[in-house]
Write an enzyme that holds these catalytic residues in place. Structure first.
Site, PDB file in Angstrom:
ATOM      1  N   GLY A 155      22.595 -14.713 -11.418  1.00  0.00           N
ATOM      2  CA  GLY A 155      23.386 -14.173 -12.518  1.00  0.00           C
ATOM      3  C   GLY A 155      22.826 -14.375 -13.914  1.00  0.00           C
ATOM      4  O   GLY A 155      23.564 -14.296 -14.898  1.00  0.00           O
ATOM      5  N   SER A 156      21.505 -14.599 -14.022  1.00  0.00           N
ATOM      6  CA  SER A 156      20.974 -14.789 -15.385  1.00  0.00           C
ATOM      7  C   SER A 156      21.072 -13.494 -16.198  1.00  0.00           C
ATOM      8  O   SER A 156      21.321 -13.536 -17.406  1.00  0.00           O
ATOM      9  CB  SER A 156      19.532 -15.308 -15.353  1.00  0.00           C
ATOM     10  OG  SER A 156      18.646 -14.353 -14.828  1.00  0.00           O
ATOM     11  N   ASN A 157      20.909 -12.356 -15.529  1.00  0.00           N
ATOM     12  CA  ASN A 157      21.084 -11.089 -16.270  1.00  0.00           C
ATOM     13  C   ASN A 157      22.540 -10.879 -16.663  1.00  0.00           C
ATOM     14  O   ASN A 157      22.826 -10.371 -17.754  1.00  0.00           O
ATOM     15  CB  ASN A 157      20.581  -9.904 -15.444  1.00  0.00           C
ATOM     16  CG  ASN A 157      19.089  -9.735 -15.567  1.00  0.00           C
ATOM     17  OD1 ASN A 157      18.586  -9.200 -16.552  1.00  0.00           O
ATOM     18  ND2 ASN A 157      18.348 -10.238 -14.578  1.00  0.00           N
ATOM     19  N   LYS A 190      33.013  -0.817   5.401  1.00  0.00           N
ATOM     20  CA  LYS A 190      32.347  -0.764   4.095  1.00  0.00           C
ATOM     21  C   LYS A 190      33.239  -0.018   3.094  1.00  0.00           C
ATOM     22  O   LYS A 190      33.297  -0.340   1.916  1.00  0.00           O
ATOM     23  CB  LYS A 190      31.006  -0.035   4.254  1.00  0.00           C
ATOM     24  CG  LYS A 190      30.193   0.059   2.987  1.00  0.00           C
ATOM     25  CD  LYS A 190      28.775   0.489   3.257  1.00  0.00           C
ATOM     26  CE  LYS A 190      27.967   0.501   1.972  1.00  0.00           C
ATOM     27  NZ  LYS A 190      26.533   0.566   2.193  1.00  0.00           N
ATOM     28  N   MET A 211      22.881  -7.144  -4.255  1.00  0.00           N
ATOM     29  CA  MET A 211      21.961  -6.931  -3.135  1.00  0.00           C
ATOM     30  C   MET A 211      22.510  -6.020  -2.044  1.00  0.00           C
ATOM     31  O   MET A 211      22.026  -6.039  -0.916  1.00  0.00           O
ATOM     32  CB  MET A 211      21.543  -8.280  -2.531  1.00  0.00           C
ATOM     33  CG  MET A 211      20.851  -9.204  -3.522  1.00  0.00           C
ATOM     34  SD  MET A 211      19.453  -8.433  -4.388  1.00  0.00           S
ATOM     35  CE  MET A 211      18.224  -8.441  -3.079  1.00  0.00           C
ATOM     36  N   ARG A 212      23.513  -5.221  -2.370  1.00  0.00           N
ATOM     37  CA  ARG A 212      24.051  -4.295  -1.365  1.00  0.00           C
ATOM     38  C   ARG A 212      23.831  -2.854  -1.792  1.00  0.00           C
ATOM     39  O   ARG A 212      23.837  -2.551  -2.981  1.00  0.00           O
ATOM     40  CB  ARG A 212      25.549  -4.510  -1.198  1.00  0.00           C
ATOM     41  CG  ARG A 212      25.816  -5.660  -0.326  1.00  0.00           C
ATOM     42  CD  ARG A 212      27.274  -5.885  -0.070  1.00  0.00           C
ATOM     43  NE  ARG A 212      27.392  -7.170   0.563  1.00  0.00           N
ATOM     44  CZ  ARG A 212      27.194  -7.377   1.860  1.00  0.00           C
ATOM     45  NH1 ARG A 212      26.947  -6.388   2.673  1.00  0.00           N
ATOM     46  NH2 ARG A 212      27.267  -8.597   2.357  1.00  0.00           N
ATOM     47  N   ASN A 266      21.422   0.191 -12.883  1.00  0.00           N
ATOM     48  CA  ASN A 266      20.759  -0.922 -12.190  1.00  0.00           C
ATOM     49  C   ASN A 266      19.516  -1.346 -12.956  1.00  0.00           C
ATOM     50  O   ASN A 266      18.901  -0.533 -13.649  1.00  0.00           O
ATOM     51  CB  ASN A 266      20.353  -0.477 -10.776  1.00  0.00           C
ATOM     52  CG  ASN A 266      19.738  -1.604  -9.968  1.00  0.00           C
ATOM     53  OD1 ASN A 266      20.228  -2.745  -9.992  1.00  0.00           O
ATOM     54  ND2 ASN A 266      18.654  -1.319  -9.264  1.00  0.00           N
ATOM     55  N   HIS A 270      15.771  -3.039 -12.228  1.00  0.00           N
ATOM     56  CA  HIS A 270      14.840  -3.306 -11.126  1.00  0.00           C
ATOM     57  C   HIS A 270      13.547  -3.917 -11.698  1.00  0.00           C
ATOM     58  O   HIS A 270      12.994  -3.395 -12.673  1.00  0.00           O
ATOM     59  CB  HIS A 270      14.525  -2.003 -10.378  1.00  0.00           C
ATOM     60  CG  HIS A 270      13.614  -2.232  -9.219  1.00  0.00           C
ATOM     61  ND1 HIS A 270      14.067  -2.722  -8.013  1.00  0.00           N
ATOM     62  CD2 HIS A 270      12.273  -2.101  -9.101  1.00  0.00           C
ATOM     63  CE1 HIS A 270      13.040  -2.866  -7.193  1.00  0.00           C
ATOM     64  NE2 HIS A 270      11.943  -2.496  -7.827  1.00  0.00           N
TER      65      HIS A 270
HETATM   66  C1  GRF Z   1      16.532  -9.453 -11.379  1.00  0.00           C
HETATM   67  O1  GRF Z   1      15.145  -9.652 -11.288  1.00  0.00           O
HETATM   68  C2  GRF Z   1      16.877  -7.985 -11.297  1.00  0.00           C
HETATM   69  O2  GRF Z   1      15.895  -7.160 -11.836  1.00  0.00           O
HETATM   70  C3  GRF Z   1      16.966  -7.775  -9.808  1.00  0.00           C
HETATM   71  O3  GRF Z   1      17.579  -8.948  -9.320  1.00  0.00           O
HETATM   72  C4  GRF Z   1      17.254 -10.048 -10.175  1.00  0.00           C
HETATM   73  C5  GRF Z   1      18.548 -10.733 -10.531  1.00  0.00           C
HETATM   74  O4  GRF Z   1      18.339 -11.953 -11.199  1.00  0.00           O
HETATM   75  N1  GRF Z   1      17.691  -6.559  -9.505  1.00  0.00           N
HETATM   76  P1  GRF Z   1      19.574 -12.722 -11.842  1.00  0.00           P
HETATM   77  O5  GRF Z   1      20.585 -12.964 -10.713  1.00  0.00           O
HETATM   78  O6  GRF Z   1      20.145 -11.858 -12.905  1.00  0.00           O
HETATM   79  O7  GRF Z   1      19.035 -14.019 -12.351  1.00  0.00           O
END
Ligand code: GRF
Length: 195
Positions: free
Chosen positions: A15-17, A66, A91-92, A108, A110
């Site tokens: 969850g750092s993003n 689902k 991740m889904r 999203n 990536h």
């Molecule tokens: C990030 O590298 C993002 O690009 C990818 O998953 C990672 C998530 O990292 N989709 P965090 O959980 O936000 O630290």
């Protein structure tokens, strides 16, 4: 809470993003109205608690189908009037039916320069391939995997002396600046009625 376009963040892991989006929500023109995680062990929950952001755990295993699982996410989004769903390490794979309900409203991030190195391990795959330039892509989500329309990209240089951890660090730092910028761009597009 800042006034901005309400958004819901979906994350499965660290969850750092997510935390970065909360920190920069005003710059991006959004208000992070909640976090959904599909993983009861996700560290992202602790970040949400610290940041005072509502967090709901919605696990696929709890639902027979689902469709029911996704209905629960949709309900959470409606509850907070979310205009956009921001995937941040979720991740889904969302179903085409889900995506249709939020067309050009799911974004999203990536960790590669798409269309190269799609999939769950974009940083490692690029590193192992030996590319000297990789990067970060923010895109709208469509029914394919990492195939939606690109909003913004930023390159990251991999030096010969970089370890995989060095490369990952550079990518993540780039994510933290690019994701809020790309969201700000989308909010402007929405204001200009381009989406
Ligand atoms: C990030 O590298 C993002 O690009 C990818 O998953 C990672 C998530 O990292 N989709 P965090 O959980 O936000 O630290």
């Amino acid at each position: 809470m800042s006034e901005g376009v309400p958004v819901l963040v979906l994350a499965s892991g660290g969850g750092s993003n997510f935390e970065n989006l909360v920190a920069r929500q005003e710059d991006a023109g959004v208000s992070v109205a909640g976090l959904i995680t599909d993983n009861a062990d996700a560290y992202a929950q602790e970040r949400a608690a610290r940041l005072n952001v509502r967090c709901d755990v919605i696990e696929r295993e709890t639902y027979d189908t689902k469709r029911d699982f996704e209905a629960s996410i949709i309900e959470a989004a409606r509850k907070v009037d979310a205009e956009f769903i921001l995937l941040a390490g979720f991740m889904r794979i969302l179903s085409p039916e889900f995506i249709r309900q939020f067309e050009r409203r799911i974004i999203n991030i990536h960790p590669s320069l798409l269309p190269a190195f799609k999939g769950a391990d974009g940083i490692r795959d690029a590193y192992d391939y030996g590319v000297k330039v990789t990067g970060v892509t923010v895109h709208f989500v469509d029914a394919g995997i990492d195939t939606g329309e690109i909003i913004m990209q930023r390159a990251v240089t991999i030096d010969d002396s970089d370890t995989l951890d060095d490369a990952a660090y550079k990518i993540h730092q780039t994510e933290y600046s690019l994701y809020p910028e790309a969201i700000e761009k989308v909010i402007k597009m929405r204001e200009d009625e381009e989406i």
